[in-house]
Each structure stands twice: as structure tokens, then as C-alpha cells.
Design an enzyme around this catalytic site. Sequence first.
Site, PDB file in Angstrom:
ATOM      1  N   GLU A  88       0.831  -1.211   0.000  1.00  0.00           N
ATOM      2  CA  GLU A  88       0.000   0.000   0.000  1.00  0.00           C
ATOM      3  C   GLU A  88       0.865   1.261   0.000  1.00  0.00           C
ATOM      4  O   GLU A  88       0.501   2.269  -0.607  1.00  0.00           O
ATOM      5  CB  GLU A  88      -0.923  -0.007   1.219  1.00  0.00           C
ATOM      6  CG  GLU A  88      -1.994  -1.096   1.192  1.00  0.00           C
ATOM      7  CD  GLU A  88      -1.485  -2.445   1.652  1.00  0.00           C
ATOM      8  OE1 GLU A  88      -2.254  -3.410   1.569  1.00  0.00           O
ATOM      9  OE2 GLU A  88      -0.313  -2.538   2.078  1.00  0.00           O
ATOM     10  N   ARG A  98       8.548 -12.476   0.132  1.00  0.00           N
ATOM     11  CA  ARG A  98       7.725 -11.298   0.404  1.00  0.00           C
ATOM     12  C   ARG A  98       8.124 -10.615   1.717  1.00  0.00           C
ATOM     13  O   ARG A  98       8.124  -9.398   1.799  1.00  0.00           O
ATOM     14  CB  ARG A  98       6.244 -11.716   0.460  1.00  0.00           C
ATOM     15  CG  ARG A  98       5.272 -10.603   0.826  1.00  0.00           C
ATOM     16  CD  ARG A  98       5.145  -9.591  -0.273  1.00  0.00           C
ATOM     17  NE  ARG A  98       4.146  -8.569   0.025  1.00  0.00           N
ATOM     18  CZ  ARG A  98       3.884  -7.541  -0.781  1.00  0.00           C
ATOM     19  NH1 ARG A  98       4.535  -7.416  -1.914  1.00  0.00           N
ATOM     20  NH2 ARG A  98       2.972  -6.661  -0.459  1.00  0.00           N
ATOM     21  N   MET A 140      15.430  -4.398   0.672  1.00  0.00           N
ATOM     22  CA  MET A 140      14.134  -3.717   0.662  1.00  0.00           C
ATOM     23  C   MET A 140      14.155  -2.601  -0.384  1.00  0.00           C
ATOM     24  O   MET A 140      15.172  -1.926  -0.571  1.00  0.00           O
ATOM     25  CB  MET A 140      13.839  -3.124   2.035  1.00  0.00           C
ATOM     26  CG  MET A 140      13.651  -4.173   3.132  1.00  0.00           C
ATOM     27  SD  MET A 140      12.255  -5.267   2.815  1.00  0.00           S
ATOM     28  CE  MET A 140      10.900  -4.105   2.999  1.00  0.00           C
ATOM     29  N   ASN A 186       0.876  -7.618  -6.715  1.00  0.00           N
ATOM     30  CA  ASN A 186       0.720  -6.690  -7.840  1.00  0.00           C
ATOM     31  C   ASN A 186       1.286  -7.265  -9.146  1.00  0.00           C
ATOM     32  O   ASN A 186       2.504  -7.374  -9.313  1.00  0.00           O
ATOM     33  CB  ASN A 186       1.403  -5.361  -7.490  1.00  0.00           C
ATOM     34  CG  ASN A 186       1.084  -4.266  -8.493  1.00  0.00           C
ATOM     35  OD1 ASN A 186       0.469  -4.515  -9.538  1.00  0.00           O
ATOM     36  ND2 ASN A 186       1.498  -3.052  -8.191  1.00  0.00           N
ATOM     37  N   GLU A 192       3.375  -4.469 -11.832  1.00  0.00           N
ATOM     38  CA  GLU A 192       4.774  -4.011 -11.798  1.00  0.00           C
ATOM     39  C   GLU A 192       5.611  -4.687 -12.879  1.00  0.00           C
ATOM     40  O   GLU A 192       6.275  -3.991 -13.657  1.00  0.00           O
ATOM     41  CB  GLU A 192       5.353  -4.228 -10.394  1.00  0.00           C
ATOM     42  CG  GLU A 192       4.761  -3.277  -9.371  1.00  0.00           C
ATOM     43  CD  GLU A 192       5.216  -3.550  -7.950  1.00  0.00           C
ATOM     44  OE1 GLU A 192       5.271  -2.598  -7.157  1.00  0.00           O
ATOM     45  OE2 GLU A 192       5.514  -4.715  -7.627  1.00  0.00           O
TER      46      GLU A 192
END
Length: 425
Positions: free
Chosen positions: A60, A272, A312, A338, A341
Site C-alpha cells: 500500500e 515477500r 528492501m 501486484n 509491476e
Amino acid sequence: MNRTLYTALFYLGLPLVAIRLWLRARKAPAYARRIGERFSYGMPVMKPGGIWVHAVSVGESIAAAPMIRALLARYPDLPITVTCMTPTGSERILALFANEPRIQHCYLPYDLPCAARRFLDRVRPKLAVIMETELWPNHIHQCAKRGIPVALANARLSERSARGYGRFPRLTQPMLAEMSLFAVQTEAEARRLRDLGARAETVEVTGSIKFDLTIDPQLLERASQLRGQWQALERPVWIAASTHDGEDEVVLTAHRQLLDSHPDALLILVPRHPERFNSVYGLCLQQGFATVRRSSGDAVSANTSVLLGDTMGELLFLYALADSAFVGGSLVPNGGHNLLEPAALAKPVLSGPHLFNFLEIAAQLRSAGALQEVEDAEGLAVAVQRLFELPLDAQRMAEAGLNVMRANQGALQRLLDGLGRLIDR
């Protein structure tokens, strides 16, 4: 259940919340830090009177970034307070806006009336913007009492989530009725929100702002340069991104099968959640794959079989390094991540069958020929091998994905127009 009962149960459940924090902190120590912020204590000094944006976690936060940058440009005198719930989300927010002095950041306090009041007394926003589906009855009610309009941006509400909210109409209906704007991705989601109690005049179908992703040309250039440094420009490279527990084994089994026909193939494996980086690295070594951790800075050599993406904020760059992309959270019933991307980077997109968080986007990509779904390791290996060996097919999928992106852009501007009306009001 109404809001009073919900609040009483929340207070009674605080010991369970503390245990959950402790359990999470054992895997990710950052959960043990800044606990005061989760109750509106020990917050950083805030400049009041701006815009408050809440993005629950990493995905988000990334989705919100273009909207936040546009709001910074449109309202140069307003500070923007960005909240989240997770340490990884916090890291991403701080990294995205490291050079923007008007961005203020803290954790969103738990949804307790006293914590919500303290938070709003400190921040005093003109507008609250919640990303996607993070609805908290007490925070929304405290905003309504102060006359602060609340918008749900890039709103998505699956049929399963709608059923969950629908079980508590005395809690859900008043909460939704207190909100000022629902900028939803699809008409199906608009209908679900209206059925649950959102006022019809507050619901607008604006589309998904994820289609408005713009790619920095330097990103592709840097990726090409790095592959050149690895002497891997001709080497087949694929990525498995945002993988969850239970998917890494499937991906590595597929990669082992690929190595039979393409012994020089390179897999970029990106778990993830950061707390899984070490265990996935151990899994790669245990299964005999020559593995380099991206965080080590070591170069990928001809002998490297797996590059572990354990940094990250680099996912787009890691996608750019690959020839084709598998998007995780989809071989296990997590709902997917998503898909746009890799599509925006002109990569053929593969996924598992569990895409209930992205049904509309998946349907568009699938019907355009830009997405192929697989069921298991063998299906994944066959799909990746086909893309390696049939570059024209890969190119057709990539171009189809770009066409879907272009056809759906404009959601960000529609969202900004809606938010502007609330601020000006």
C-alpha cells in the site's frame, strides 16, 4: 455488534494483541520497537493541519507514493502524515520520502477511542486518506466527530471481505456512512460498498492507480548494465517475486527442472517478508543451489544458480533484471500480489491460480494474453521454459501487458480530483 461492543472487545483483547506483537517480534525484532506509537504515546513531533494518509504495509505504501507526491506538489503548504502498521511498511515510507521534509511518519495507533483521539489531537488533519481496504471504526468515527472528511483511495473489496463486513451491519453501516469518498477500482466493488451502507453519492469508480505506475528509464539502463557486469546478457534469467511460505519449494523445484534444459538459467528469488530471508537462503543452500544474497553485494558469476533478493525497496529493479516474472502469493491461497509491476516493465507475467485480491486486473491481463496461470512446479517450469525458447511469444505477452497498462491509466488523476474537492470544501 455495534461500535461500543467492538471497542469493549478490543480493550478486552489487548493481552492477545500484546502476545501477537511478542510472537511477531521473535521473527522480526522491529515489532518490539516504537510500541508507544501504537497507543499514541512517544510520537514524533508533528506539524498539524495537513493531510493524513494511511497505508497498512509495503504494498500500500508503494501504491500510495505517486498520490502522495502529487499531493505534495498540489498543496505545497501542507504537511503530509503517512502512517502504517508494519516495520517493513515503515522502512519503505522512510526510504521513499527520505528527502521530503514535509512528510511526517509514525505507526497508526490501535483502533481504540482514546488512542484515536490523541492521534488526531496531535495531527489535526484537513483530510484523511486510507489506502485500499484498511477500515477502522473508531478512527473513522473520531474523524467524523471533528468534521474531517475520510476517503478510501484505490479501494478494493473482494466478495469474501464484503461477506465478512456484512456479518456486522450495525458496525459496518454507520462507519461507511460517516465516510466522504470511496474511490473504487471497479463497479463490482462500488456495488459491494453501496450494499454494505456507503452513501451512493460518495462512491466513485476511478480505476486502479496501480495502472499509473511510471518506470524510470534509468532503472532499465542500470539493470542492463548489471547483467553486463555479470556477463549474463545472453543468459536466461527469471524472477519469482513476493513468494510466501510454501511457494519457495515449488519455485526451486521448477528451477531444478529448468536447469535440465537450460543449465545456465538464473533464478532471482524474492521472498515477500524480510523475516523469511534467512530461512529461504538456508533452503536454497540445503537444496544444493549456488546462491548469492543480493544484500552481500557479491557479483553473480557463471556458477551462480540463484540470486536471493533480500533487500528492501529494490523489487522493480530486480524485475527489470529478469526476462520473465512469476508473481507469488498466488500458488498458496493468499490472493496474489501486484501483477502490474512486471507488466509495466514489459515482462511476460506468470502467476498461480489464487488471485482473488486482483480479480479484475488478472482478468484484463489474462484476456489480453499478458498473463499465464500455472498450478504447480511442473507447470511453472514448462511456462518459463517456453518463454526462454520462444522469444516472440514472450515479446507478444510483454506488449499485451503494456497495452493493458496504457488503456487503464488516468485513475490517479481522477482520485486526485476527488480528494481536491474534499480539501477545497
